[in-house]
Design an enzyme around this catalytic site. Sequence first.
Site, short mmCIF file in Angstrom:
data_model
loop_
_atom_site.label_atom_id
_atom_site.label_comp_id
_atom_site.label_asym_id
_atom_site.label_seq_id
_atom_site.Cartn_x
_atom_site.Cartn_y
_atom_site.Cartn_z
N CYS A 104 -3.72 -6.62 -2.56
CA CYS A 104 -2.53 -6.12 -1.85
C CYS A 104 -2.91 -5.14 -0.74
O CYS A 104 -2.92 -5.49 0.43
CB CYS A 104 -1.56 -5.43 -2.81
SG CYS A 104 -0.80 -6.52 -4.03
N ARG A 105 -3.24 -3.91 -1.11
CA ARG A 105 -3.45 -2.84 -0.13
C ARG A 105 -4.75 -2.95 0.63
O ARG A 105 -4.77 -2.88 1.86
CB ARG A 105 -3.36 -1.48 -0.82
CG ARG A 105 -2.00 -1.19 -1.42
CD ARG A 105 -2.01 0.02 -2.30
NE ARG A 105 -2.72 -0.27 -3.55
CZ ARG A 105 -2.95 0.62 -4.50
NH1 ARG A 105 -2.56 1.88 -4.34
NH2 ARG A 105 -3.57 0.29 -5.61
N SER A 106 -5.87 -3.07 -0.08
CA SER A 106 -7.16 -3.04 0.62
C SER A 106 -7.38 -4.25 1.54
O SER A 106 -7.89 -4.07 2.65
CB SER A 106 -8.33 -2.84 -0.35
OG SER A 106 -8.37 -3.82 -1.34
N CYS A 109 -8.81 -0.76 -3.41
CA CYS A 109 -7.61 -0.56 -4.24
C CYS A 109 -7.94 -1.10 -5.63
O CYS A 109 -9.10 -1.32 -5.96
CB CYS A 109 -6.38 -1.21 -3.61
SG CYS A 109 -6.38 -3.01 -3.51
N ASP A 122 1.06 1.18 -4.65
CA ASP A 122 0.77 -0.21 -4.97
C ASP A 122 2.08 -1.00 -4.94
O ASP A 122 2.96 -0.76 -5.76
CB ASP A 122 0.12 -0.31 -6.34
CG ASP A 122 -0.43 -1.69 -6.64
OD1 ASP A 122 -0.08 -2.66 -5.93
OD2 ASP A 122 -1.21 -1.81 -7.61
N ASN A 127 -7.79 -5.60 -5.22
CA ASN A 127 -8.23 -6.18 -3.95
C ASN A 127 -7.41 -7.40 -3.55
O ASN A 127 -7.93 -8.37 -3.02
CB ASN A 127 -9.72 -6.51 -3.99
CG ASN A 127 -10.32 -6.83 -2.63
OD1 ASN A 127 -11.18 -7.69 -2.52
ND2 ASN A 127 -9.89 -6.17 -1.59
#
Length: 154
Positions: A15-17, A10, A122, A13
């Site tokens: 939040c999402r990943s 993302c 995001d 690095n």
Amino acid sequence: MKPVRILFVCLGNICRSPLAEGILRHLSLGYPVDVDSAGTGGWHIGDLPDPRSIAVARRHGIDIAGQRGRKIDAGDFAAFDLIFAMDRNNLATLRALAPPATQHKLHLFLSYTLGVERDVPDPYYGGPEGFQTVYSMLFEGCSSLIGRLEEIGS
């Protein structure tokens, strides 16, 4: 079956990943898989995941508090079998960075796992509900991916 090396990417690095990494690690117990995450930007190198990502993962029995942010590097394109971008902007960045021989490893996460051309949004600038929404999307995609590991690893 050889281990499948998977990298989630993302923007920062945090939040999402890292959430995707934690979910896939949790779901893949017993499967030969090696999972990591990275960002296309370097703002959060060495940082913990966002506290809201840690919290939503914890509510689902997953601990991501030991992860640290890192930026994707040139060696990642050779080291990983699959590199999943959380959104189209990060996919475009990855395509610009990746050597031609590794372009086939790059995929939009939800397109590859669920067959839908959608970004994982995001959640950084929103509230906790956005993190729960992202968790649900990632869990569904990672669950689908688990079912495909055997075909990928052969």
